[in-house]
Design a protein around this motif. Sequence first.
Motif, short mmCIF file in Angstrom:
data_model
loop_
_atom_site.label_atom_id
_atom_site.label_comp_id
_atom_site.label_asym_id
_atom_site.label_seq_id
_atom_site.Cartn_x
_atom_site.Cartn_y
_atom_site.Cartn_z
N GLY A 33 4.72 -0.87 -6.79
CA GLY A 33 5.12 -2.20 -7.28
C GLY A 33 5.61 -3.07 -6.15
O GLY A 33 5.88 -2.59 -5.04
N ARG A 34 5.75 -4.35 -6.41
CA ARG A 34 6.13 -5.29 -5.37
C ARG A 34 7.56 -5.03 -4.92
O ARG A 34 8.45 -4.75 -5.72
CB ARG A 34 5.99 -6.74 -5.86
N SER A 35 7.76 -5.15 -3.62
CA SER A 35 9.06 -4.96 -3.01
C SER A 35 9.40 -6.20 -2.21
O SER A 35 8.52 -7.00 -1.87
CB SER A 35 9.03 -3.72 -2.11
N LEU A 90 8.68 0.81 -0.02
CA LEU A 90 9.18 -0.45 0.51
C LEU A 90 8.01 -1.24 1.08
O LEU A 90 6.98 -0.66 1.47
CB LEU A 90 10.22 -0.22 1.61
N ALA A 91 8.16 -2.55 1.14
CA ALA A 91 7.13 -3.38 1.78
C ALA A 91 7.09 -3.07 3.27
O ALA A 91 8.11 -2.84 3.91
CB ALA A 91 7.42 -4.86 1.55
N CYS A 92 5.88 -3.08 3.82
CA CYS A 92 5.69 -2.86 5.25
C CYS A 92 5.13 -4.13 5.87
O CYS A 92 4.11 -4.65 5.43
CB CYS A 92 4.73 -1.69 5.47
N LEU A 93 5.81 -4.63 6.89
CA LEU A 93 5.38 -5.82 7.62
C LEU A 93 4.89 -5.42 8.99
O LEU A 93 5.47 -4.52 9.63
CB LEU A 93 6.52 -6.82 7.76
N LEU A 152 5.87 -2.26 13.45
CA LEU A 152 5.82 -1.91 12.04
C LEU A 152 7.23 -1.90 11.48
O LEU A 152 8.14 -1.30 12.07
CB LEU A 152 5.19 -0.53 11.84
N CYS A 153 7.43 -2.56 10.33
CA CYS A 153 8.77 -2.68 9.74
C CYS A 153 8.73 -2.34 8.26
O CYS A 153 7.91 -2.89 7.52
CB CYS A 153 9.30 -4.11 9.89
N LEU A 154 9.63 -1.49 7.84
CA LEU A 154 9.96 -1.34 6.42
C LEU A 154 11.17 -2.21 6.17
O LEU A 154 12.16 -2.14 6.91
CB LEU A 154 10.28 0.12 6.08
N VAL A 155 11.12 -3.06 5.14
CA VAL A 155 12.14 -4.10 5.01
C VAL A 155 12.73 -4.19 3.61
O VAL A 155 12.12 -3.76 2.63
CB VAL A 155 11.56 -5.49 5.39
N ASP A 156 13.96 -4.75 3.57
CA ASP A 156 14.53 -5.32 2.35
C ASP A 156 14.70 -4.29 1.22
O ASP A 156 14.23 -4.50 0.11
CB ASP A 156 13.66 -6.48 1.87
N ALA A 157 15.40 -3.18 1.50
CA ALA A 157 15.69 -2.21 0.44
C ALA A 157 16.48 -2.90 -0.66
O ALA A 157 17.43 -3.65 -0.39
CB ALA A 157 16.48 -1.04 1.00
#
Length: 311
Positions: A123-125, A100-103, A264-269
């Motif tokens: 790959g892009r998430s 997942l993308a990390c913000l 730190l955030c994992l986002v948008d599954a």
Amino acid sequence: MARNSPQTDRIVMLTELLASDPKTGRSLADIARHLGVAKATCYPMVVALAESGWLVRHPVRKTYQLGPALVPIGQAASRATDVVDLARTVMHELADTSELACLGFIRSGADLVVAEVVQPISGRSGTLGLRVGDKVLMAPPLGAALAAWYGQDQLDEWLQLGTKALSTETDFLQAEYEPILDTVRERGFAVECLWQQDRSISDAVAELRKPGVGGQRAALALREARRLLSADVAVGTIDPNAHYQLLSVNATAFDQDTSPALILCLVDAPSSVTGERITELGVLVREAAERVTTLMHGRSPNPLTSEDRAT
């Protein structure tokens, strides 16, 4: 609430336009078209920025590019976000492991600012439509990972912002969020999920902000997208067998004085995930935040429950 400044918005949009392709100069006509104003309106601004060294004008092509006076400003901004440099490797590992993308968010007043976006190697998430530099109002239903460590005065301010954002009563929010914040402090991470929304937040942000970058357009898009959220976005107890549409899993890294330094955030599954998987992601984010805290020689605060705060 502060009034919008059209001239300030134009400077931001102009700077981001030129930064998006720094080797390609832009004519006055291009700049005016991007800003949505007449050339006569933006000409004094462009001249003033060129005189200050923020822009340089090509002597033949008569196009504008970013100028050398911005170099020390950029270096100062980089030094101010050293925590992001320290966290970047950890963020890459977190994104790769979770897919997942990390913000990474840092605080700016009542807002959280996106300081870094890291994509997984697979790959892009999705990123909830957020980009580096975007600001998100830190008010319920968002920000439990940070609010859990607030003192009582800051916590009261956070809840009061939520009464405006969600059009509800402070007493209701306090009763709703006290047990959630206790849970966040105990497990070390916060969870935010969507429930009955017909479209994702990332789609809403993309639709509202339209083509282009930054400035007031992005701020308005994010503010409008918040209206899709309800008070029950923050999740306390996680049912391992239930399925959730995950918005974010986040944890806080702390500075030497135990103040929050980076979220730190994992986002948008992309699809629903089980509660068991959310807990696994939460542990990954918590451990990543703990590593960043260690890298900064920081210290985590002692967790206080709502009963502790009342005494």
